[in-house]
Design a protein around this motif. Structure first.
Motif, short mmCIF file in Angstrom:
data_model
loop_
_atom_site.label_atom_id
_atom_site.label_comp_id
_atom_site.label_asym_id
_atom_site.label_seq_id
_atom_site.Cartn_x
_atom_site.Cartn_y
_atom_site.Cartn_z
N UNK A 33 69.43 60.93 72.60
CA UNK A 33 69.91 62.32 72.65
C UNK A 33 68.79 63.21 73.17
N UNK A 34 69.09 63.97 74.24
CA UNK A 34 68.09 64.83 74.88
C UNK A 34 68.47 66.29 74.66
N UNK A 52 59.30 60.12 65.41
CA UNK A 52 59.58 59.36 66.65
C UNK A 52 60.51 60.14 67.60
N UNK A 53 60.24 61.42 67.72
CA UNK A 53 60.97 62.28 68.67
C UNK A 53 60.10 62.47 69.90
N UNK A 54 60.63 62.11 71.07
CA UNK A 54 59.87 62.26 72.31
C UNK A 54 59.78 63.72 72.73
N UNK A 55 58.62 64.12 73.21
CA UNK A 55 58.41 65.50 73.67
C UNK A 55 58.07 65.50 75.16
N UNK A 94 71.98 57.75 66.29
CA UNK A 94 71.46 57.63 67.65
C UNK A 94 70.03 57.10 67.55
N UNK A 95 69.68 56.17 68.46
CA UNK A 95 68.41 55.45 68.36
C UNK A 95 67.20 56.35 68.51
N UNK A 96 67.25 57.31 69.47
CA UNK A 96 66.06 58.12 69.75
C UNK A 96 66.45 59.54 70.15
N UNK A 122 67.35 65.55 62.36
CA UNK A 122 68.50 65.44 61.44
C UNK A 122 69.76 65.00 62.17
N UNK A 123 69.91 65.43 63.42
CA UNK A 123 71.06 65.00 64.24
C UNK A 123 70.96 63.50 64.52
N UNK A 124 69.76 63.03 64.85
CA UNK A 124 69.55 61.61 65.14
C UNK A 124 69.90 60.77 63.90
#
Length: 280
Positions: free
Chosen positions: A60-61, A110-113, A87-89, A80-82
């Motif tokens: 999810x982006x 583990x949230x990509x920025x 959803x994996x990432x 919280x949505x993940x």
């Protein structure tokens, strides 16, 4: 650019980068929603999917076209949505970067920025000394239909039948009128050409100008003779012309994209070319 454009560009980048690795866009925009374990539907700006051959994984982006840096509250919402949707990432894309607490919390969850920002006027990419670069030449062949008024014949109606006069270049001839005024012959020719522009191409047009007690005068020799009229015959000529044009295509770096945790960097040009920075 507005937030909708920003989402569009983000989708385009992930779509292009994912072609070789099998990443696909499965959701985008207001209609992209995923229902979580809580029963709540969450809107996902860009939702991607890829497979390792056994399992499918979704990412999810979240796009943030904000004027301020993204803090931990935004990261917490994405996390919280993940968690609710399995959803994996999760990935957040921001044009202004992130606060220190936002970066720390994203790393823990583990949230990509990603930083995706426009290059400013006059700013140079550190790895590309020039923001503009030639990418090739475009050759265009096309046909032009050119309309040109053409005078076919100039005939003077002399007072004395069979009168002859040495007519030089038209710009040397004038017509002396009864009231003493003199009009250049070229004025009649130009007026007639303007009329031809409104006519059907290829149609022969005839125009007669009548005078009273007028003289045709050669300005150089001063020779003159009486005339009572002038006839002009012409047509609007239609000519096909082949034309070939060469255009140099120059692209310009528009956006810089950097991943904070993966240490990857890309440039995106105005024509949509995406290049990875090899020095990263």
């Amino acid at each position: 650019m507005d937030w909708k454009d920003y989402e569009n560009i983000t989708k385009y980048i992930y779509e292009e980068l994912g072609r070789k690795t099998g990443v696909k866009i499965i959701g985008y925009g207001n209609t992209s929603k995923v229902k979580g374990k809580s029963g709540v539907s969450h809107q996902i700006d860009v939702l991607t999917s890829h497979s390792d051959g056994i399992h499918d994984y979704q990412t999810a982006i979240e796009c943030k076209y904000w004027k301020k840096k993204i803090n931990k509250d935004v990261v917490m919402k994405v996390a919280s949505i993940i968690e609710d949707t399995n959803i994996h990432k999760g990935v957040i894309v921001s044009k202004r970067g992130y606060t220190k607490d936002g970066i720390s919390f994203a790393k823990q969850k583990n949230i990509g920025l990603i930083e995706l920002k426009e290059i400013k006027a006059g700013e140079q990419n550190e790895k590309n000394k020039e923001t503009c670069f030639p990418i090739g030449e475009l050759i265009v062949n096309f046909k032009i239909k050119r309309k040109r008024p053409k005078i076919l014949n100039i005939k003077f109606d002399f007072v004395v039948t069979n009168q002859k006069l040495d007519i030089a270049e038209s710009n040397q001839m004038i017509i002396g009128l009864k009231d003493g005024n003199e009009i250049a012959l070229n004025k009649f020719l130009l007026s007639f050409k303007e009329k031809l522009h409104n006519e059907e191409p290829g149609k022969r047009i005839k125009k007669y100008y009548e005078f009273e007690n007028a003289n045709l005068i050669n300005k150089i020799s001063k020779e003159k003779t009486q005339i009572k009229g002038l006839t002009l015959i012409g047509e609007l000529e239609l000519k096909n012309m082949d034309n070939t044009r060469h255009f140099n295509i120059v692209d310009e770096i528009w956006l810089i994209m950097k991943s904070l945790f993966e240490n990857n960097s890309y440039t995106i040009s105005k024509l949509g070319m995406i290049k990875k920075d090899k020095n990263e």
